[in-house]
Design an enzyme around this catalytic site. Sequence first.
Site, PDB file in Angstrom:
ATOM      1  N   ARG A  97      -0.919  13.877  -3.390  1.00 32.92           N
ATOM      2  CA  ARG A  97      -0.051  13.816  -4.562  1.00 32.92           C
ATOM      3  C   ARG A  97       1.380  13.680  -4.068  1.00 32.92           C
ATOM      4  O   ARG A  97       1.852  14.503  -3.291  1.00 32.92           O
ATOM      5  CB  ARG A  97      -0.191  15.073  -5.426  1.00 32.92           C
ATOM      6  CG  ARG A  97      -1.527  15.189  -6.146  1.00 32.92           C
ATOM      7  CD  ARG A  97      -1.649  16.528  -6.847  1.00 32.92           C
ATOM      8  NE  ARG A  97      -2.875  16.620  -7.638  1.00 32.92           N
ATOM      9  CZ  ARG A  97      -4.058  16.971  -7.141  1.00 32.92           C
ATOM     10  NH1 ARG A  97      -4.171  17.244  -5.845  1.00 32.92           N
ATOM     11  NH2 ARG A  97      -5.126  17.025  -7.927  1.00 32.92           N
TER      12      ARG A  97
ATOM     13  N   HIS B  95       8.633 -13.743   7.323  1.00 35.75           N
ATOM     14  CA  HIS B  95       8.315 -14.879   6.449  1.00 35.75           C
ATOM     15  C   HIS B  95       7.483 -15.920   7.194  1.00 35.75           C
ATOM     16  O   HIS B  95       6.505 -16.456   6.649  1.00 35.75           O
ATOM     17  CB  HIS B  95       9.603 -15.519   5.920  1.00 35.75           C
ATOM     18  CG  HIS B  95      10.161 -14.861   4.703  1.00 35.75           C
ATOM     19  ND1 HIS B  95      11.033 -13.793   4.778  1.00 35.75           N
ATOM     20  CD2 HIS B  95       9.967 -15.096   3.382  1.00 35.75           C
ATOM     21  CE1 HIS B  95      11.355 -13.408   3.546  1.00 35.75           C
ATOM     22  NE2 HIS B  95      10.724 -14.171   2.689  1.00 35.75           N
TER      23      HIS B  95
ATOM     24  N   ASP C 117       5.011  10.622  -3.875  1.00 35.46           N
ATOM     25  CA  ASP C 117       5.582   9.323  -4.227  1.00 35.46           C
ATOM     26  C   ASP C 117       4.723   8.162  -3.743  1.00 35.46           C
ATOM     27  O   ASP C 117       4.657   7.120  -4.392  1.00 35.46           O
ATOM     28  CB  ASP C 117       6.992   9.192  -3.648  1.00 35.46           C
ATOM     29  CG  ASP C 117       8.007  10.015  -4.421  1.00 35.46           C
ATOM     30  OD1 ASP C 117       7.626  10.634  -5.433  1.00 35.46           O
ATOM     31  OD2 ASP C 117       9.186  10.044  -4.009  1.00 35.46           O
TER      32      ASP C 117
ATOM     33  N   ASP D 294      14.567 -10.049  11.652  1.00 36.97           N
ATOM     34  CA  ASP D 294      13.158  -9.689  11.519  1.00 36.97           C
ATOM     35  C   ASP D 294      12.554 -10.231  10.231  1.00 36.97           C
ATOM     36  O   ASP D 294      11.377 -10.597  10.186  1.00 36.97           O
ATOM     37  CB  ASP D 294      13.002  -8.166  11.570  1.00 36.97           C
ATOM     38  CG  ASP D 294      13.260  -7.612  12.958  1.00 36.97           C
ATOM     39  OD1 ASP D 294      13.218  -8.405  13.919  1.00 36.97           O
ATOM     40  OD2 ASP D 294      13.500  -6.397  13.089  1.00 36.97           O
ATOM     41  N   GLY D 295      13.345 -10.289   9.169  1.00 33.53           N
ATOM     42  CA  GLY D 295      12.847 -10.824   7.909  1.00 33.53           C
ATOM     43  C   GLY D 295      12.439 -12.284   8.028  1.00 33.53           C
ATOM     44  O   GLY D 295      11.443 -12.716   7.427  1.00 33.53           O
TER      45      GLY D 295
ATOM     46  N   ALA E 197       7.290  11.848   0.282  1.00 34.21           N
ATOM     47  CA  ALA E 197       7.579  12.966  -0.628  1.00 34.21           C
ATOM     48  C   ALA E 197       6.308  13.561  -1.221  1.00 34.21           C
ATOM     49  O   ALA E 197       6.122  13.584  -2.445  1.00 34.21           O
ATOM     50  CB  ALA E 197       8.536  12.514  -1.735  1.00 34.21           C
TER      51      ALA E 197
ATOM     52  N   ASN F 280       4.181  -5.449   9.619  1.00 35.60           N
ATOM     53  CA  ASN F 280       4.892  -4.172   9.674  1.00 35.60           C
ATOM     54  C   ASN F 280       4.132  -3.046   8.985  1.00 35.60           C
ATOM     55  O   ASN F 280       3.722  -2.091   9.634  1.00 35.60           O
ATOM     56  CB  ASN F 280       6.282  -4.296   9.046  1.00 35.60           C
ATOM     57  CG  ASN F 280       7.324  -4.771  10.027  1.00 35.60           C
ATOM     58  OD1 ASN F 280       7.028  -4.971  11.204  1.00 35.60           O
ATOM     59  ND2 ASN F 280       8.544  -4.953   9.559  1.00 35.60           N
ATOM     60  N   GLU F 281       3.973  -3.157   7.661  1.00 36.21           N
ATOM     61  CA  GLU F 281       3.363  -2.047   6.937  1.00 36.21           C
ATOM     62  C   GLU F 281       2.888  -2.453   5.557  1.00 36.21           C
ATOM     63  O   GLU F 281       3.268  -3.488   5.011  1.00 36.21           O
ATOM     64  CB  GLU F 281       4.336  -0.866   6.798  1.00 36.21           C
ATOM     65  CG  GLU F 281       5.443  -1.049   5.787  1.00 36.21           C
ATOM     66  CD  GLU F 281       6.660  -1.741   6.320  1.00 36.21           C
ATOM     67  OE1 GLU F 281       7.079  -2.726   5.674  1.00 36.21           O
ATOM     68  OE2 GLU F 281       7.198  -1.321   7.358  1.00 36.21           O
TER      69      GLU F 281
END
Length: 265
Positions: free
Chosen positions: A148, A50, A150, A45-46, A185, A122-123
Amino acid sequence: MRFTVTSRGDDVSNTLQQKIKRYLLDFGLTLDEQEPDIVITVGGDGTLLHAFHRYTSRLEDTAFVGIHTGHLGFYADWVPDEVEKLVIHIAKTPYQIVEYPLLEVVVRHTDESESKRLLALNECTVKSQEGSLVSNVEIKGDVFEVFRGDGLCISTPSGSTAYNKALGGAILHPSLASIQISEMASINNRVYRTIGSPLVLPQHHTCLIKPLNQVELQVTIDHFTLAYKRVKSIQCRVAEEKIRFARFRPFPFWKRVKESFIGDS
């Protein structure tokens, strides 16, 4: 037809890359790394990510097809043993185009300097470089919450199987033109509250992340990591562009999900 072949860079992928080039040239196709009609990626997938970012200016004219030699080939339909079959299909068979939605990210700065527009397959993730991320989250122009924690992850339907899934987000079918917001988080107590649940926004809804403290932000777009100072807002929505995949045989999305994460029962 003009084609190019990209490789993950390992010996197996490089050998397959050269083999595919020779076969397609023998069939009379034209090797063109600048303006290909079809991009064949050899790796995982990488490798496809690219290739996508290399050809974002040609998304309306270029289709992608992947050969899986990596550990996870969610975007790849083919395996090395099927290379000859794939080459014949590319050379002689009209292919079906399957389109997946993309994420548009626009970063604006407090000094009103030129904004930066980015596309993600993806994101996109947003984090603070200095402690917790504190920001307003607006949906369709209204403040939805003060986040609030991460950070935040905004994913496409196809990207919902990546980082979003690890954060407890839902897996969305790529036929749904949408984006998903997942928390990293988040801080929830008697003073600070967030929704604490992934949100799915349709195509006509925009998410605006507005930092409440002037800290340096770390923004990732797929596999790229960027640092921004003096950020006024980060706007996320479904992009007008789409990625186009060349399909030569059916490969249902849910079958792909099962094979990637569950395997044979």
